[in-house]
Design an enzyme around this catalytic site. Structure first.
Site, mmCIF file in Angstrom:
data_model
loop_
_atom_site.group_PDB
_atom_site.id
_atom_site.type_symbol
_atom_site.label_atom_id
_atom_site.label_comp_id
_atom_site.label_asym_id
_atom_site.label_seq_id
_atom_site.Cartn_x
_atom_site.Cartn_y
_atom_site.Cartn_z
ATOM 1 N N SER A 13 0.839 -1.203 0.000
ATOM 2 C CA SER A 13 0.000 0.000 0.000
ATOM 3 C C SER A 13 0.867 1.243 0.000
ATOM 4 O O SER A 13 2.000 1.230 0.489
ATOM 5 C CB SER A 13 -0.894 0.019 1.248
ATOM 6 O OG SER A 13 -0.172 0.468 2.386
ATOM 7 N N ASP A 14 0.343 2.329 -0.556
ATOM 8 C CA ASP A 14 0.975 3.617 -0.302
ATOM 9 C C ASP A 14 0.825 3.884 1.195
ATOM 10 O O ASP A 14 -0.088 3.363 1.848
ATOM 11 C CB ASP A 14 0.316 4.726 -1.126
ATOM 12 C CG ASP A 14 1.267 5.867 -1.419
ATOM 13 O OD1 ASP A 14 2.258 6.005 -0.686
ATOM 14 O OD2 ASP A 14 1.025 6.636 -2.367
ATOM 15 N N CYS A 15 1.712 4.688 1.739
ATOM 16 C CA CYS A 15 1.799 4.783 3.203
ATOM 17 C C CYS A 15 0.575 5.470 3.811
ATOM 18 O O CYS A 15 0.327 6.651 3.553
ATOM 19 C CB CYS A 15 3.068 5.508 3.597
ATOM 20 S SG CYS A 15 4.535 4.546 3.197
#
Length: 375
Positions: free
Chosen positions: A267-269
């Site tokens: 995932s993007d953060c």
């Protein structure tokens, strides 16, 4: 498997290094108590990026990552994996070779030279004791409000595909090698930076099928099928009411079933936390964790730590431990490909000396690339 459920969930969690200490006079100092808590108690399997963010010297990276690995092996018996956002050169290694921003390299439209730039970046990143990077960015730069258009190669799908393929091959190394030089990452999947301007709250429900398939997806497909990219990062926003990191159509039907992708999705953060904090598509962290995992997101990066609720989800019957095992298996396969599970003496990429960082040959390549971007 010898790992219990908590250890498996820890392997699916990626934290920013900032939680492990503090930066003093530009140099990061690990806090042993915080490091021990993260690894011994929470079994965290990966960390990312520079603290602050402030670049660290190759010597300091070797010290930091070496200590993390040492404790991980002692407490878990599995090496931790570290990643850096090396998007246009060795950006988070102090003194590393920098190249023009990707938007400039796109203007040069020289895939061969871009490949060489990526190859140099991989050498210097490995010399910093880091085997993982979050590059290339193959979004379409259409809306300047997104704020990161310089990370892309422009707004042409063909150009972006060609440059992205070159970067992945340069970063990961020859396919006939036993071990990958780095794990490259195609990001941000998908329809990010085009009609999307608010990242954490946007819901894109008016993207035409033609625009989706002819503009936003071709570069990702090319990197999967023509460069064998080992990682895909899912984006923050929603597409047709579903957050990208919990979007079964994107992550399962298209990415894995149609394109044949078989590696890691990260995932993007903070994207999983967005499910319930800003998108409101999940009622709480437990259901967000289930949604992300079931859709196909193997690693939760950043803040929010929803995946820490997966043991509760298993106990409530919302997800099975067998489902969790599928994701952990992909993580372990990635470590084997990097040589992380073998004696470092067997892995050529671990023997790259720190002296390669910003050496004359690398400086000359950067200068040549800079000249070619002046169109």
């Amino acid at each position: 498997s010898k790992m219990d459920l908590d250890a498996k969930i820890g392997q699916m969690t990626e934290l920013a290094i900032d939680v492990l200490g503090e930066t003093i006079n530009g140099e990061f100092q690990l806090d042993e108590a915080k490091l021990h808590k993260a690894i011994a108690e929470y079994k965290v399997g990966s960390f990312l990026n520079a603290p602050g963010p402030v670049a660290q010297s190759p010597e300091k990276w070797n010290e930091i990552i070496g200590r993390i690995q040492e404790l991980s092996m002692a407490e878990i018996g599995i090496p931790c994996i570290y990643g850096l956002d090396q998007n246009h050169g060795t950006t988070y290694t102090l003194g590393g070779t920098l190249f023009p921003q990707n938007i400039n390299m796109g203007a040069a439209f020289n895939p061969n030279l871009t490949y060489e730039a990526a190859r140099v970046t991989a050498y210097e990143t490995r010399a910093s004791n880091c085997p993982w990077t979050y590059s290339p960015t193959v979004d379409m730069a259409r809306d300047p409000r997104w704020g990161r258009g310089q990370e892309t190669y422009g707004e042409d799908p063909y150009l972006t595909s060609q440059m992205g393929i070159a970067v992945v091959k340069g970063l990961q190394g020859p396919e006939n090698e036993k071990y990958r030089k780095l794990l490259a990452c195609a990001k941000h999947y998908a329809v990010h930076s085009g009609p999307e301007w608010s990242r954490h709250t946007a819901n894109l429900n008016n993207v035409s099928p033609r625009d989706l398939w002819e503009t936003y997806l071709p570069a990702f497909k090319a990197l999967v099928q023509k460069a064998d990219v080992r990682e895909v990062m899912c984006a923050y926003q929603r597409l047709d009411d579903d957050p990208c990191c919990g979007n079964t159509r994107l992550l399962q039907q298209i990415l894995r079933d149609e394109w044949g992708f078989k590696y890691l999705v990260v995932s993007d953060c903070g994207a999983i936390a967005d499910f319930w904090t800003s998108h409101k598509s999940s009622s709480d962290a437990v259901h967000a964790a289930v949604k992300g995992t079931m859709a196909g997101t193997d690693v939760e990066c950043g803040y929010g730590y929803a995946y820490q609720k997966l043991p509760e989800a298993v106990s409530r019957g919302l997800i099975t431990e067998e489902e969790v095992d599928k994701h952990v298996l992909r993580l372990m396969e990635g470590r084997f490909e990097l040589g992380e599970m073998d004696d470092p003496s067997l892995v050529n990429w671990t023997k790259i000396p720190m002296s390669v960082v910003n050496c004359k040959a690398h400086k000359d390549l950067s200068l040549n690339m800079s000249r070619q971007t002046m169109t």
